[in-house]
Design a protein around this motif. Structure first.
Motif, mmCIF file in Angstrom:
data_model
loop_
_atom_site.group_PDB
_atom_site.id
_atom_site.type_symbol
_atom_site.label_atom_id
_atom_site.label_comp_id
_atom_site.label_asym_id
_atom_site.label_seq_id
_atom_site.Cartn_x
_atom_site.Cartn_y
_atom_site.Cartn_z
ATOM 1 N N UNK A 19 44.340 46.326 36.111
ATOM 2 C CA UNK A 19 44.389 45.979 34.689
ATOM 3 C C UNK A 19 43.457 44.808 34.420
ATOM 4 N N UNK A 20 42.676 44.935 33.367
ATOM 5 C CA UNK A 20 41.766 43.875 32.933
ATOM 6 C C UNK A 20 42.311 43.272 31.639
ATOM 7 N N UNK A 21 42.564 41.960 31.626
ATOM 8 C CA UNK A 21 43.085 41.284 30.440
ATOM 9 C C UNK A 21 41.997 40.397 29.853
ATOM 10 N N UNK A 22 41.559 40.730 28.631
ATOM 11 C CA UNK A 22 40.548 39.942 27.923
ATOM 12 C C UNK A 22 41.287 38.948 27.028
ATOM 13 N N UNK A 23 41.194 37.667 27.345
ATOM 14 C CA UNK A 23 42.058 36.645 26.750
ATOM 15 C C UNK A 23 41.420 35.923 25.576
ATOM 16 N N UNK A 24 42.267 35.216 24.814
ATOM 17 C CA UNK A 24 41.840 34.303 23.765
ATOM 18 C C UNK A 24 42.346 32.910 24.137
ATOM 19 N N UNK A 25 41.569 31.873 23.826
ATOM 20 C CA UNK A 25 41.990 30.526 24.173
ATOM 21 C C UNK A 25 41.736 29.511 23.079
ATOM 22 N N UNK A 26 41.614 29.999 21.823
ATOM 23 C CA UNK A 26 41.211 29.119 20.734
ATOM 24 C C UNK A 26 42.331 28.177 20.318
ATOM 25 N N UNK A 27 43.524 28.720 20.079
ATOM 26 C CA UNK A 27 44.681 27.904 19.693
ATOM 27 C C UNK A 27 45.700 27.903 20.824
ATOM 28 N N UNK A 28 46.570 26.903 20.826
ATOM 29 C CA UNK A 28 47.610 26.855 21.850
ATOM 30 C C UNK A 28 48.480 28.101 21.801
ATOM 31 N N UNK A 29 48.756 28.587 20.587
ATOM 32 C CA UNK A 29 49.569 29.798 20.466
ATOM 33 C C UNK A 29 48.848 30.995 21.074
ATOM 34 N N UNK A 30 47.513 31.039 20.921
ATOM 35 C CA UNK A 30 46.732 32.127 21.516
ATOM 36 C C UNK A 30 46.699 32.002 23.036
ATOM 37 N N UNK A 78 32.274 43.133 36.095
ATOM 38 C CA UNK A 78 32.014 44.364 36.848
ATOM 39 C C UNK A 78 32.035 44.087 38.355
ATOM 40 N N UNK A 79 31.499 42.941 38.766
ATOM 41 C CA UNK A 79 31.550 42.595 40.194
ATOM 42 C C UNK A 79 32.991 42.490 40.675
ATOM 43 N N UNK A 80 33.852 41.881 39.848
ATOM 44 C CA UNK A 80 35.264 41.732 40.224
ATOM 45 C C UNK A 80 35.944 43.100 40.308
ATOM 46 N N UNK A 81 35.641 43.980 39.356
ATOM 47 C CA UNK A 81 36.222 45.324 39.391
ATOM 48 C C UNK A 81 35.758 46.067 40.646
ATOM 49 N N UNK A 82 34.447 45.972 40.956
ATOM 50 C CA UNK A 82 33.914 46.643 42.152
ATOM 51 C C UNK A 82 34.600 46.139 43.424
ATOM 52 N N UNK A 83 34.876 44.838 43.460
ATOM 53 C CA UNK A 83 35.487 44.240 44.648
ATOM 54 C C UNK A 83 36.894 44.776 44.878
#
Length: 452
Positions: A57-68, A119-124
């Motif tokens: 599983x790949x999680x694309x995160x947000x880090x703008x606000x503390x709630x995010x 992509x390198x991480x997925x390949x690994x």
């Protein structure tokens, strides 16, 4: 003695590796996810619809606000619990120590728009399939939005240094895509069936500043890598085109005639954030209330149906009741059609956390409710003014709650964030249809109408 030859053992096709995607945050992050998915599919990976069917599983995160940030960390934890093999990317990935401290079992962490590292991480951790013989990826790429609209990212990063924002720390300074690359991508999307383009970046009106507005050739003509030329190019494609995250700089005046001609959708997303001069100064934001109001009045004089969406922050450090009243007066006078409002948060690493006179939480809460009540009044008046008119509405899908009903949007409404139009039609419609609709009713935000 004779023997019966053994039948050859069937060769089982190798199991196709599957990757699950969790995409959080803003449309800019969604575009990043779409690019990653396109790369994965081009290499033969399949995209899993749920945790149980994914090898990783790949999680694309947000880090703008503390709630995010909290939402991102919770999503990572959920993915680890449900699947076990998790790679993290996106804005929060710029702080790998935060992720690894909370979730030491993550396989890898990469920062925002680091496609090669992802992509390198997925390949690994998940061997790519061999020799994919099928054409897996359409020319326009793979998208997470419906077929009839698409986000078009024109740049990464930002040169502004707003005191409440850490985007430049997460995504770096402004890095504009060459204009011929953007226009070519837009052309492919339109060819693939897209009826609505949503232009996004961190500061759309600054497009091209970092590369000195370098000229490029597209369709045999020269276009400078700048906001106005981008609008002209996109306007030639014959689809709805919305401009998001535009600062109210004087050069924005240049696209108003394109809206008047019908080449660009009469819609501007302008993140004003506030209207009081002392608060804007503390935010390190440009803006002069009188000049902005005069500019909006000129725009609406030339394009009466111009819709303006914005975002605002209440409870910023040092905000007084007088400052807040200036903000309420501004949204009434500017007649902001759509507005999002956020209670100020002390974002980790943001300069504003060091400011004096922080506003108590109960006052932030009170001001947020008062803002939303005022905005509802403004939006309701703008919506009521549409009753009796005939508007073009793009259909997003059926209305499950109303037989023969459909849900769409007018030119004043971007997907996901704005209002909708509930359309009744005697004939079947489909997503992406643009239907002339007679508006018969309105509430605080949404419209109701009949297909003509």
């Amino acid at each position: 003695m004779t023997t019966t030859p053994l039948a050859p053992t069937p060769i089982k096709p190798a199991k196709t590796p599957k990757v699950g995607i969790v995409s959080l945050g803003c449309p800019k992050a969604l575009v990043d996810s779409e690019r990653i998915i396109t790369r994965l599919r081009a290499e033969g990976y399949q995209i899993a619809p749920d945790y149980s069917g994914a090898d990783l599983v790949l999680v694309n995160t947000c880090g703008f606000l503390d709630s995010a940030r909290d939402e991102s960390l919770a999503a990572i934890g959920e993915a680890i619990e449900a699947n076990g093999k998790v790679i993290v990317t996106g804005c929060l990935g710029a702080e790998p120590e935060v992720i690894q401290r909370a979730h030491p079992k993550v396989l890898a962490v990469t920062g925002p728009h680091q496609y090669e590292a992802v992509m390198d991480a997925v390949h690994t951790h998940l061997t790519p399939p061999h020799n994919p013989h099928l054409d897996l990826v359409p020319e326009s790429g793979l998208r997470l939005t419906p077929r009839h609209y698409a986000y078009l990212k024109i740049s990464e990063g930002c040169n502004n240094r707003c005191s409440f924002c850490i985007i430049p720390k997460l995504r770096g300074d402004l890095a504009s895509r060459p204009i011929h690359h953007v226009l070519t991508e837009a052309e492919k999307l339109v060819t693939a069936g897209v009826k609505e383009l949503l232009v996004i970046s961190q500061d759309t009106s600054a497009y091209g500043l970092d590369i000195k507005y370098k000229p490029e050739t597209w369709r045999g003509a020269e276009y400078e890598t700048r906001f106005l030329d981008l609008a002209k190019g996109l306007g030639s494609l014959g689809v709805w085109t919305r401009m998001h995250y535009v600062y109210p700089y004087p050069h924005v005046d240049g696209i108003i005639p394109l809206m008047a001609e019908g080449l660009i959708t009469p819609y501007l997303d302008i993140p004003f954030q506030h209207a009081s001069a002392p608060v804007l100064k503390a935010m390190k934001r440009p803006g002069n209330q009188d000049k902005v109001l005069a500019r909006i009045a000129r725009w609406r004089s030339d394009v009466p149906d111009l819709a303006i969406r914005s975002t605002f922050i209440v409870g910023f450090p040092g905000e007084t009741e007088d400052d807040f009243q200036i903000l309420l007066d501004f949204i009434r006078e500017a007649k902001i059609d759509r507005a999002g409002c956020f209670k100020y948060e002390n974002v980790v690493h943001a300069e504003s956390g060091k400011l004096a006179d922080h506003v108590p939480e109960e006052i932030k809460e009170d001001r947020w409710h008062r803002f939303m009540e005022t905005q509802a009044e403004v939006s309701a008046a703008r919506a009521a003014a549409q009753v009796g008119k005939k508007l073009d509405v793009i259909i997003d899908g059926e209305d499950d709650q109303s037989p023969g009903g459909w849900i769409g949007r007018s030119k004043a409404d971007a997907p996901e964030v704005d209002a909708v139009v509930y359309v009744t039609s005697k004939r079947p419609l489909k997503s992406g249809d643009i239907i002339r609709t007679r508006i018969t009713g309105a509430d605080d935000y949404d419209l109701y109408g009949d297909a003509v």
